[in-house]
Design a protein around this motif. Structure first.
Motif, PDB file in Angstrom:
ATOM      1  N   ALA A 174      35.432  37.754  31.475  1.00  0.00           N
ATOM      2  CA  ALA A 174      34.881  38.829  32.318  1.00  0.00           C
ATOM      3  C   ALA A 174      35.341  38.575  33.754  1.00  0.00           C
ATOM      4  CB  ALA A 174      33.359  38.839  32.232  1.00  0.00           C
ATOM      5  N   TYR A 175      35.372  39.626  34.541  1.00  0.00           N
ATOM      6  CA  TYR A 175      35.999  39.542  35.871  1.00  0.00           C
ATOM      7  C   TYR A 175      35.073  40.078  36.959  1.00  0.00           C
ATOM      8  CZ  TYR A 175      39.880  38.594  32.850  1.00  0.00           C
ATOM      9  OH  TYR A 175      40.676  38.012  31.893  1.00  0.00           O
ATOM     10  N   PRO A 176      34.380  39.187  37.679  1.00  0.00           N
ATOM     11  CA  PRO A 176      33.434  39.632  38.704  1.00  0.00           C
ATOM     12  C   PRO A 176      34.087  40.502  39.779  1.00  0.00           C
ATOM     13  CG  PRO A 176      33.138  37.309  38.255  1.00  0.00           C
ATOM     14  CD  PRO A 176      34.348  37.737  37.494  1.00  0.00           C
ATOM     15  N   GLU A 177      35.409  40.366  39.961  1.00  0.00           N
ATOM     16  CA  GLU A 177      36.084  41.226  40.947  1.00  0.00           C
ATOM     17  C   GLU A 177      36.951  42.264  40.234  1.00  0.00           C
ATOM     18  OE1 GLU A 177      37.409  38.996  44.598  1.00  0.00           O
ATOM     19  OE2 GLU A 177      36.950  37.308  43.296  1.00  0.00           O
ATOM     20  N   LYS A 178      36.685  42.519  38.947  1.00  0.00           N
ATOM     21  CA  LYS A 178      37.435  43.478  38.146  1.00  0.00           C
ATOM     22  C   LYS A 178      38.763  42.855  37.738  1.00  0.00           C
ATOM     23  CE  LYS A 178      38.500  47.548  40.248  1.00  0.00           C
ATOM     24  NZ  LYS A 178      39.938  47.586  40.062  1.00  0.00           N
ATOM     25  N   HIS A 179      39.173  43.109  36.484  1.00  0.00           N
ATOM     26  CA  HIS A 179      40.494  42.622  36.072  1.00  0.00           C
ATOM     27  C   HIS A 179      41.548  43.368  36.898  1.00  0.00           C
ATOM     28  CE1 HIS A 179      44.150  42.160  33.649  1.00  0.00           C
ATOM     29  NE2 HIS A 179      43.611  41.010  33.277  1.00  0.00           N
ATOM     30  N   PRO A 180      42.580  42.648  37.367  1.00  0.00           N
ATOM     31  CA  PRO A 180      43.565  43.308  38.247  1.00  0.00           C
ATOM     32  C   PRO A 180      44.192  44.558  37.616  1.00  0.00           C
ATOM     33  CG  PRO A 180      43.996  40.930  38.105  1.00  0.00           C
ATOM     34  CD  PRO A 180      42.854  41.226  37.180  1.00  0.00           C
ATOM     35  N   GLN A 181      44.221  44.647  36.282  1.00  0.00           N
ATOM     36  CA  GLN A 181      44.826  45.832  35.665  1.00  0.00           C
ATOM     37  C   GLN A 181      43.811  46.920  35.311  1.00  0.00           C
ATOM     38  OE1 GLN A 181      46.883  43.669  32.627  1.00  0.00           O
ATOM     39  NE2 GLN A 181      48.727  43.465  33.843  1.00  0.00           N
ATOM     40  N   SER A 182      42.540  46.702  35.626  1.00  0.00           N
ATOM     41  CA  SER A 182      41.558  47.770  35.375  1.00  0.00           C
ATOM     42  C   SER A 182      41.609  48.750  36.540  1.00  0.00           C
ATOM     43  CB  SER A 182      40.141  47.201  35.272  1.00  0.00           C
ATOM     44  OG  SER A 182      39.998  46.447  34.112  1.00  0.00           O
ATOM     45  N   PRO A 183      41.828  50.019  36.270  1.00  0.00           N
ATOM     46  CA  PRO A 183      41.933  50.982  37.374  1.00  0.00           C
ATOM     47  C   PRO A 183      40.607  51.190  38.106  1.00  0.00           C
ATOM     48  CG  PRO A 183      42.037  52.105  35.232  1.00  0.00           C
ATOM     49  CD  PRO A 183      42.065  50.635  34.956  1.00  0.00           C
TER      50      PRO A 183
END
Ligand code: FAD
Length: 299
Positions: A155-164
């Motif tokens: 999971a990505y607290p700062e959003k996955h870099p490829q999630s728009p």
């Protein structure tokens, strides 16, 4: 007396605090010297009775055999439960399934299931193998069909870099958990607000599984800031300032690193967090100190 301090979980008496659970992540060592440090660190951290010790899977599946060998040996020699990371990169479904079967045959029942990054680098678009799993959610579904594994996902607290956007990111996490994962472990982050907001977003989307914060102690600010920028984790200005000018002063660097990590972990404890995943980089010293702050001691 300061009433607010008294109310902090991190200051509560042992009998009044929740028990804390920890897990430790290692990477497969590349040289004999690194392997020695790997086993020395396992030897120091295993007695803390972690939920599991996990071993990463090299980019493009390059450490497939080593990951399996190390995970099997951790389990048989230290008695600690071990988890093997697994990615979808550059392999067909049947090749990935064969790795899962290999884990099962070795008695490894925990898998950290990931999509992985393209061999060309984190920033490049991911292209699934034509016969492969195209995402971590698909991989989780595949592992589930093969047996009763305990599956963790990223999971990505700062959003996955490829999630728009945030809803794509959270929907993707939900898909992975709905496909059969038990918990999420986060990418490193240095601003606890990012993690707390992320958990709020996930809960608002109906995600109930544990979202375990991934804590990266800063053994080397230069190295960790490089890792962080490659994986989309930001370094707040205040953090950079704390390490500024310490490249040639390892002693002060180590003390600051320990203070920074302690502050991050204890703040999360006060926010109600009871499980932590530590990125050890195959070193035990800082992580041992952090576990001690949580009251986690050798058996
Ligand atoms: P996914 O959850 O599949 O998502 C990746 C991105 O694709 C997201 O932006 C998602 O929104 C998007 N996406 C997913 N499905 C679709 C779809 N159908 N259509 C369009 N977009 C979609 N890497 C390694 O190589 N080896 C390791 O051992 C390893 N261990 C890790 C452990 C942890 C705890 C973490 C946080 C990361 C780890 N990584 C590891 C890094 C990880 O492989 C990368 O972050 C990778 O870029 C994404 O993997 P994922 O499992 O999160 O992918």
């Amino acid at each position: 007396m300061n009433v607010i301090l008294d109310q902090r979980t991190s200051r509560a008496a042992p009998s009044e605090r929740p028990p804390f659970q920890v897990s430790f992540e290692f990477f497969p060592p590349k040289t004999d010297v690194m392997e020695e440090r790997f086993w020395a660190s396992i030897g120091k951290l295993a007695p803390l009775n972690p939920r599991f010790v996990s071993v990463t899977y090299g980019a493009g599946g390059t450490t497939r055999e080593r990951t399996l060998r190390l995970v099997s040996r951790i389990k048989s020699e230290s008695g600690v439960d071990a988890a093997a990371h697994l990615t979808c990169v550059g392999a067909t479904r049947s090749e990935v399934n064969a790795v899962v079967e290999g884990y099962r045959a070795a008695g490894v029942a925990r898998i950290v299931a990931l999509r992985g990054d393209p061999p060309a680098g984190v920033g490049q678009p991911f292209e699934a193998h034509p016969d492969g799993y195209a995402s971590a959610a698909e991989l989780v579904g595949g592992i589930r069909r093969l047996g009763d594994f305990d599956i963790s996902v990223a999971a990505y607290p700062e959003k996955h870099p490829q999630s728009p956007d945030w809803s794509t990111d959270i929907d993707n996490l939900k898909r992975k958990l709905d496909a059969g994962a038990t918990r999420a472990i986060t990418q490193m982050f240095f601003d606890n607000d990012d993690y707390l907001r992320f958990v709020e977003r996930a809960r608002a989307a109906g995600i109930t599984a544990p979202i375990v914060p991934g804590i990266q102690p800063i053994h080397s600010f230069r190295q960790i800031s490089g890792f962080a920028s490659r994986c989309g984790a930001s370094i707040p200005d205040w953090l950079a300032e704390r390490f500024e000018g310490l490249d040639d002063d390892p002693e002060t660097h180590a003390l600051v690193a320990s203070a920074v990590a302690a502050e991050q972990v204890l703040e999360l404890v006060d926010e109600g967090v009871t499980e932590f995943h530590f990125y050890t980089l195959n070193r035990s010293n800082l992580v041992l100190a952090l576990a001690r702050l949580l009251g986690v001691r050798p058996d």
